[in-house]
Every structure is written in C-alpha cells, then in structure tokens.
Design a protein around this motif. Sequence first.
Motif, PDB file in Angstrom:
ATOM      1  N   MET A  87      -2.307  -1.368   3.870  1.00 58.44           N
ATOM      2  CA  MET A  87      -0.911  -1.211   3.872  1.00 58.44           C
ATOM      3  C   MET A  87       0.000  -2.000   4.784  1.00 58.44           C
ATOM      4  O   MET A  87       1.279  -2.028   4.616  1.00 58.44           O
TER       5      MET A  87
ATOM      6  N   ARG B 286       6.358 -11.778  -6.555  1.00 54.63           N
ATOM      7  CA  ARG B 286       5.634 -10.494  -6.832  1.00 54.63           C
ATOM      8  C   ARG B 286       6.473  -9.922  -7.875  1.00 54.63           C
ATOM      9  O   ARG B 286       6.069  -9.063  -8.995  1.00 54.63           O
ATOM     10  N   LYS B 287       7.654  -9.460  -7.168  1.00 55.50           N
ATOM     11  CA  LYS B 287       8.664  -8.621  -8.108  1.00 55.50           C
ATOM     12  C   LYS B 287       8.832  -8.964  -9.442  1.00 55.50           C
ATOM     13  O   LYS B 287       8.820  -8.220 -10.498  1.00 55.50           O
TER      14      LYS B 287
ATOM     15  N   GLN C 241       5.312  -8.574 -11.509  1.00 57.66           N
ATOM     16  CA  GLN C 241       5.106  -7.011 -11.529  1.00 57.66           C
ATOM     17  C   GLN C 241       6.225  -6.438 -12.566  1.00 57.66           C
ATOM     18  O   GLN C 241       5.642  -5.550 -13.471  1.00 57.66           O
TER      19      GLN C 241
ATOM     20  N   ARG D 197      -5.475   9.257  -3.384  1.00 58.01           N
ATOM     21  CA  ARG D 197      -5.757   8.456  -4.627  1.00 58.01           C
ATOM     22  C   ARG D 197      -6.817   7.602  -4.174  1.00 58.01           C
ATOM     23  O   ARG D 197      -6.985   7.207  -2.981  1.00 58.01           O
TER      24      ARG D 197
ATOM     25  N   GLY E 233      -0.839  -1.481  -0.454  1.00 57.60           N
ATOM     26  CA  GLY E 233      -0.337  -2.270   0.009  1.00 57.60           C
ATOM     27  C   GLY E 233       0.557  -3.402  -0.674  1.00 57.60           C
ATOM     28  O   GLY E 233       0.368  -3.384  -2.030  1.00 57.60           O
ATOM     29  N   PRO E 234       1.013  -4.375  -0.274  1.00 60.00           N
ATOM     30  CA  PRO E 234       1.803  -5.367  -0.690  1.00 60.00           C
ATOM     31  C   PRO E 234       1.082  -6.063  -2.067  1.00 60.00           C
ATOM     32  O   PRO E 234       1.753  -6.486  -3.042  1.00 60.00           O
TER      33      PRO E 234
ATOM     34  N   ILE F   4      -1.264  -4.647  -3.844  1.00 62.72           N
ATOM     35  CA  ILE F   4      -1.878  -3.863  -4.882  1.00 62.72           C
ATOM     36  C   ILE F   4      -2.020  -4.314  -6.152  1.00 62.72           C
ATOM     37  O   ILE F   4      -1.062  -5.056  -6.599  1.00 62.72           O
TER      38      ILE F   4
ATOM     39  N   CYS G  21       8.966   2.143  -8.024  1.00 67.29           N
ATOM     40  CA  CYS G  21       9.019   1.023  -7.011  1.00 67.29           C
ATOM     41  C   CYS G  21       8.655  -0.329  -8.080  1.00 67.29           C
ATOM     42  O   CYS G  21       7.690  -0.156  -8.882  1.00 67.29           O
TER      43      CYS G  21
ATOM     44  N   ASN H  12       7.810  -3.160  -6.662  1.00 66.65           N
ATOM     45  CA  ASN H  12       6.781  -3.844  -6.216  1.00 66.65           C
ATOM     46  C   ASN H  12       5.373  -3.632  -7.047  1.00 66.65           C
ATOM     47  O   ASN H  12       4.470  -4.545  -6.869  1.00 66.65           O
ATOM     48  N   CYS H  13       5.362  -2.176  -7.445  1.00 66.42           N
ATOM     49  CA  CYS H  13       3.769  -1.804  -8.002  1.00 66.42           C
ATOM     50  C   CYS H  13       4.005  -0.856  -9.124  1.00 66.42           C
ATOM     51  O   CYS H  13       2.939  -0.633  -9.815  1.00 66.42           O
TER      52      CYS H  13
ATOM     53  N   TYR I 281       4.597   2.414  -9.006  1.00 64.25           N
ATOM     54  CA  TYR I 281       4.655   3.905  -8.383  1.00 64.25           C
ATOM     55  C   TYR I 281       5.842   4.694  -8.619  1.00 64.25           C
ATOM     56  O   TYR I 281       6.932   4.012  -8.411  1.00 64.25           O
TER      57      TYR I 281
ATOM     58  N   ILE J  49       8.145   4.829   3.023  1.00 58.79           N
ATOM     59  CA  ILE J  49       8.174   3.654   2.343  1.00 58.79           C
ATOM     60  C   ILE J  49       6.890   3.994   0.842  1.00 58.79           C
ATOM     61  O   ILE J  49       6.615   5.201   0.971  1.00 58.79           O
ATOM     62  N   CYS J  50       6.974   3.057   0.159  1.00 61.26           N
ATOM     63  CA  CYS J  50       6.105   3.442  -1.147  1.00 61.26           C
ATOM     64  C   CYS J  50       4.695   4.039  -0.697  1.00 61.26           C
ATOM     65  O   CYS J  50       4.009   2.860  -0.055  1.00 61.26           O
ATOM     66  N   PRO J  51       4.396   4.883  -1.184  1.00 61.41           N
ATOM     67  CA  PRO J  51       2.870   5.452  -0.753  1.00 61.41           C
ATOM     68  C   PRO J  51       1.557   4.433  -1.160  1.00 61.41           C
ATOM     69  O   PRO J  51       0.502   4.315  -0.634  1.00 61.41           O
ATOM     70  N   HIS J  52       2.015   3.771  -1.933  1.00 57.22           N
ATOM     71  CA  HIS J  52       1.057   2.845  -2.695  1.00 57.22           C
ATOM     72  C   HIS J  52       0.966   1.356  -2.207  1.00 57.22           C
ATOM     73  O   HIS J  52       0.195   0.641  -1.982  1.00 57.22           O
ATOM     74  N   CYS J  53       2.251   0.545  -2.159  1.00 60.03           N
ATOM     75  CA  CYS J  53       2.511  -0.651  -1.680  1.00 60.03           C
ATOM     76  C   CYS J  53       3.096  -0.710  -0.238  1.00 60.03           C
ATOM     77  O   CYS J  53       3.080  -2.170  -0.054  1.00 60.03           O
ATOM     78  N   ALA J  54       3.501   0.010   0.068  1.00 61.33           N
ATOM     79  CA  ALA J  54       4.424  -0.123   1.416  1.00 61.33           C
ATOM     80  C   ALA J  54       5.671  -0.622   1.297  1.00 61.33           C
ATOM     81  O   ALA J  54       6.406  -0.874   2.338  1.00 61.33           O
TER      82      ALA J  54
ATOM     83  N   SER K 283      13.230  -1.098  -2.763  1.00 57.19           N
ATOM     84  CA  SER K 283      12.594  -1.814  -3.839  1.00 57.19           C
ATOM     85  C   SER K 283      12.392  -0.778  -5.175  1.00 57.19           C
ATOM     86  O   SER K 283      12.062  -1.039  -6.215  1.00 57.19           O
TER      87      SER K 283
END
Lengths: 419, 54
Positions: free
Chosen positions: A82, A117-118, A121, A355, A362-363, A365, B6, B8-9, B11, B38-43, B48
């Motif tokens: 994270m 990434r955005k 994704q 999970r 984290g960034p 994932i 999110c 970014n991921c 979530y 923050i997003c609990p999966h990707c921070a 975002s």
Amino acid sequence: MAASALQPLEDLDQPDFDAFAVERAMRGNHPDPYPLLERLRRQGSIHKLELHGLFSDEPDVEMSPLSHYAVLGYDACNRVLMDGETFTNKEAFQHSLGKSFGRTVTVMDGAEHERFRKVLQKAFLPKVVARWGDSLVAPVVDRLMSKFIDRGEADLITEYTHHFPFQIIYSMLLLDPDQAERFHKLAVAQLLSSAGHPQGPEATRKLGTFFAALLAQRRANPGDDLVSHLATVEVDGQYLDDDVLIAFLRQLVNAGGDTTYRATSILLTCLLNEPDLYEIVRRDRTLLPRAIEEALRWDGPVTTTFRYCQKDTEIDGVLIPEGSIVDVCLGSANRDPTKFENPNKFDINRERTVRHLSFAGGPHICVGQHLARVEMTRAMEAILDNLNNLRLDPDMPPPQIIGYVLRSPEHLYVKFDKA
Amino acid sequence: MKQWMCMNCGYTYDPEAGDATQGIEPGTAWEDLPDDWICPHCAANKESFELEED
C-alpha cells in the motif's frame, strides 16, 4: 478490421524451440512451499533472504545477485504494497519484466504510473469486462470443450485451462486465430530473458514489431476492439505513448493469460479432490464466486511479487535498508493465521472479512483482476454445465500443484459421461 | 443505489458496508468519509473515485 492485412507475427529463429518446457524448468517443481513459509513466518514476518533460492535450483540471473528481504506476514505485506512511495516498482522489475515487456506500467511509479494506469484500468473495469463474458469468453470455452466433450475423458490443463485465457485475449485484440499457437509460444518465451535464454529478447523484439504495426493499423482504421480503443484514446490531447502501449500488449498476452490459466487449474484441482464439494458447487452456483476467491487465497497462482525499498524503513522491528529488493510473499500472507482461521484448509465457507492478497494491493494492484474473475467463472460454468459426472481419472496420476513463484498442476486427467 | 468506484482499481465503496479496514462504520455516506480516507485496495485518494448509479 481484417487481421490478415498485417504481416504475421514472426516465429522464433529456432521454430522448434520449446519455450514451454524451458519455462516449466525455470518455474521449478516444488510441490509445496507453504510448510517452510509457515515455519519462517512463525519466526518473524520479515527475514533477510531471497525466497527464490529456497525453492528453486535455477538461479534468477537478474534478481539473485541483489540484496533481498522477504516479507511474510499479512500486515507487513499489505503495508509494503500500500505504500507506493517507499516501496516502488521500477527498480524491482526493470531487470525482469522491464526487459521482457518494455515500458509497462509495472515498471513505473508515482505520477507517470498514475497517468497511464487510469487509462488502462478504465478498459478493464468490472462493468466493461462483464460484457466480455458473453461476447469473448463463452465462444472460446465452447470451442475448446467441443474438441473433447465427446471423448469422455480429457486432460483439462493441456486441452482447456492452458488455452482459454490466452485465446480470449487474442479475440479481444482481434488477432488471427490461426496464429494462436505462435502467439502463445512467443508470449511465454518473452520471460526467458531472466534465465539468460536468447529467445527471451528475440520474442520481445518480434512481438514489439507486430504490435507496433497493429497499433498503426487500428489507429488508421479503428474498430470497437481493445487495441483500437488504446490506440486512439487521448490524455491531455495526446495519444498514449506507443512504447507504453506495446509494452502493455506484450504483458497482456503473457501475464493476462498465464495467471488465469493457473488459477483456474488450481480451483479445478481443489474441487475435484473433494467430489462432494464439487457436486455442492455444481448444484448451487451462488457458491462459485466463493470457491474462486478461496482458491485464489489458498494457493494463488503468483506466490511472490517484488518491490524496491527507497529509504531505510522499519517494519515489525526489522530494518529494511534503502536499496533492498523486497520479496512480498502473497502466498504466505494468505495463510497468515492472524487473518485467516485454519488457513491451510481449502474452505469455501470461510468468513471473508479480510481480503486475500493474490492480486497484490496498492497502486500496482492487478489491472486484470476483474477480467480474471469473469474468465474463471465462465470457464467453470462451462465445465459444471457440460461435463456430466466429472471425476478424476483413477487410472492416471492425480493432479499435483507445483512451482514456487508461479504455481499450477501440469495435468488434470478427468473422466466424464460422454455427451 | 449510489456507489463510488475507484478508477485506479475498480474497488466499489458501498456505504451500507463501510470500510472496516479504516474504521468506517456501515452506513457511512460517501460525503462523510474523512478527506484522508484512501481506497482500501489500491491506496488511491478520494479524488480517484467516481459516482456509479444503478
């Protein structure tokens, strides 16, 4: 868009080179890393050692010479994943995946990573990939199954799971189906650079040439496929850099297929080893998502990922010095008893309050996690629907999940009632 | 139902579920999440996220 307008992907100079056999040898055949990981985790969540050396006789020529710290506890792994400022990707992967794929998001950090990434994704968000279940996944799994469904027996790895996620990606990119075998070989061969094989850089170069031409073609005459989307999407008024897109496509045809094939193979092994459980899931499909998540937790396809420590950092009383490679052991975190009760048991009914880390976190994932779930679901539904009275073949060796960083069984011999 | 995703991921923040990993109680509306959540999966940070409505 006619794929035939492109020059075909060039084969390796040595066409009969068995990339799959070399890749299998690189992965090793370790049957079960979890007992040793458990012993180490009990001694402490962080150790100064390289995990690869514990489980494989084949040295990683790029990574092994570096200073490694292994992180084994769930909380410690999650903290590293994270914290993308302290624990970065570029230096951890530039010698491995960076060489294989090029300027992929896996070797980016910070603002540069966020920018690309955005966009990537967005093409793989849950609502997008859910639509691909019918249009892309179902035709592929049906086509593969049609080749053995009348036989009453099959090897579900070599005839099914080892192919379907790769072929879904080829469909997604509108690649020529007649070249599927060559794409699969070169996609796998890319990773051989880390063991010093010249076919690694050769595959990287030839896939790069092909994807550059593909991007140019789709940009000139776009359709509604993924490559056309990526080739024409604009950020701040500009197309995405071609070298980033080419690297992404190289990574997609490799990692996007490889991890899903392994995860599905492990799930099938778990269920067929418990015939009563297989039957319960077959009758109650609402349990399938739980079975998928539990298989990912219990023995995920990728046991370890890597980060680079940017500054001296203490975790659980251990100092990880600046400049260290951090082996983040996802497989160990997923068996941490402080988070998962009776963690060594495959239990689809366990509470899911924590999970699993099989897609990391984290960034960085996993971009493809939502697609992987759709693919696994459809592949399993096709089996549950169509292979009646499915059971392990008692006359053949039982499936054995092997490997360290990447795990899966090599064969899954089954029998079923003929259609 | 309003949910926030999110970008970014992927979530999804579900107000009915909250976020136990950061001490967010079930029933906490998006607007009531702290700014440093923050997003609990990707921070990723709150900026975002985008609203998703079924």
